[in-house]
Each structure stands twice: as structure tokens, then as C-alpha cells.
Write a protein that holds these residues in place. Structure first.
Motif, mmCIF file in Angstrom:
data_model
loop_
_atom_site.group_PDB
_atom_site.id
_atom_site.type_symbol
_atom_site.label_atom_id
_atom_site.label_comp_id
_atom_site.label_asym_id
_atom_site.label_seq_id
_atom_site.Cartn_x
_atom_site.Cartn_y
_atom_site.Cartn_z
ATOM 1 N N THR A 22 52.924 -22.888 -5.289
ATOM 2 C CA THR A 22 51.807 -23.732 -5.133
ATOM 3 C C THR A 22 50.474 -23.052 -4.786
ATOM 4 N N CYS A 23 49.479 -23.816 -5.364
ATOM 5 C CA CYS A 23 48.096 -23.051 -5.048
ATOM 6 C C CYS A 23 47.651 -23.440 -3.656
ATOM 7 N N SER A 24 46.694 -22.536 -3.075
ATOM 8 C CA SER A 24 45.964 -22.544 -1.979
ATOM 9 C C SER A 24 45.050 -23.445 -2.326
ATOM 10 N N CYS A 45 45.424 -24.255 -11.321
ATOM 11 C CA CYS A 45 45.655 -23.151 -10.291
ATOM 12 C C CYS A 45 45.320 -21.810 -11.059
ATOM 13 N N GLU A 47 43.145 -19.834 -10.340
ATOM 14 C CA GLU A 47 42.875 -18.566 -9.569
ATOM 15 C C GLU A 47 44.501 -17.911 -8.944
ATOM 16 N N GLN A 48 45.486 -18.440 -9.496
ATOM 17 C CA GLN A 48 46.790 -17.617 -9.154
ATOM 18 C C GLN A 48 47.226 -16.694 -10.016
ATOM 19 N N ALA A 51 49.291 -17.602 -13.224
ATOM 20 C CA ALA A 51 48.659 -18.293 -14.214
ATOM 21 C C ALA A 51 48.257 -17.937 -15.589
ATOM 22 N N ALA A 57 48.253 -22.979 -16.837
ATOM 23 C CA ALA A 57 48.072 -23.130 -15.348
ATOM 24 C C ALA A 57 48.526 -24.552 -14.672
ATOM 25 N N GLN A 58 48.875 -24.491 -13.608
ATOM 26 C CA GLN A 58 49.587 -25.630 -12.950
ATOM 27 C C GLN A 58 48.223 -26.510 -12.594
ATOM 28 N N TYR A 96 51.161 -32.158 -7.551
ATOM 29 C CA TYR A 96 51.270 -31.347 -8.926
ATOM 30 C C TYR A 96 51.739 -32.509 -10.022
#
Length: 97
Positions: A22-24, A45, A47-48, A51, A57-58, A96
Motif C-alpha cells: 500500500t502507499c503511505s 503511488c 512515490e513508491q 512503482a 503506479a497504483q 485502491y
């Protein structure tokens, strides 16, 4: 195809795994989503670390609502937390896509 799920004795048992991280959600995004409470804000997401390099990217929607005025406001744990933190509790939801 999924099968119907029925509770046996009031208990549901699930098995499986979450296969995507999951993304923060940073405080800045929470404040932005709270300011526009009418519709959930959409984010990626990016920044993951996972990704990049060819992976999509999610995408997720972020919504923030105040717990006051909802059935959760009378929950003992929520009331305890609100009294302890001296701040009104909020429900932050990531959905999501």
C-alpha cells in the motif's frame, strides 16, 4: 469466480495474502482530501520505489470524514482516543482501484 460466503456461528474466516504494497498517506494529502470532502481525491503511488521501472503506479482514492455525527462517535474506543488526543477523530480511507 468467487463462492458465496456464509458465517458459521457468527464468524467469517478468510485466507490469502495482500500481494501489492500500500502507499503511505502524508498529512498534507489528508488535509487536502479533508478540505474537499465532497468527492474523494485521486492519487497515484508514484512515490513508491516499486512503482517505477515499467510497473504501472497504483491508483487510489483518498477520503477523509469527521467521525462526529456518525455512529462511530459513540464507540467507546473512539471516544477514549478523542479524549486522549484532544483532537476530533477522523476516518481516513484509501480505496485502491
Amino acid at each position: 469466480m468467487t463462492r458465496a460466503v456464509h458465517a458459521d456461528g457468527g464468524q467469517l474466516v478468510f485466507s490469502g495474502a495482500i500481494v501489492e504494497p500500500t502507499c503511505s498517506v502524508g498529512l498534507q494529502r489528508v488535509h487536502a482530501a479533508e478540505a474537499e470532502a465532497v468527492t474523494p481525491r485521486r492519487y497515484n503511488c508514484t512515490e513508491q520505489a516499486g512503482a517505477g521501472s515499467g510497473r504501472a503506479a497504483q491508483a487510489y482514492a483518498l477520503s477523509v470524514v469527521s467521525v462526529a455525527g456518525t455512529p462511530l462517535a459513540s464507540d467507546r474506543l473512539i471516544t477514549y482516543f478523542a479524549d486522549y488526543s484532544s483532537a476530533p477523530p477522523k476516518l481516513v480511507t484509501q480505496t485502491y482501484e
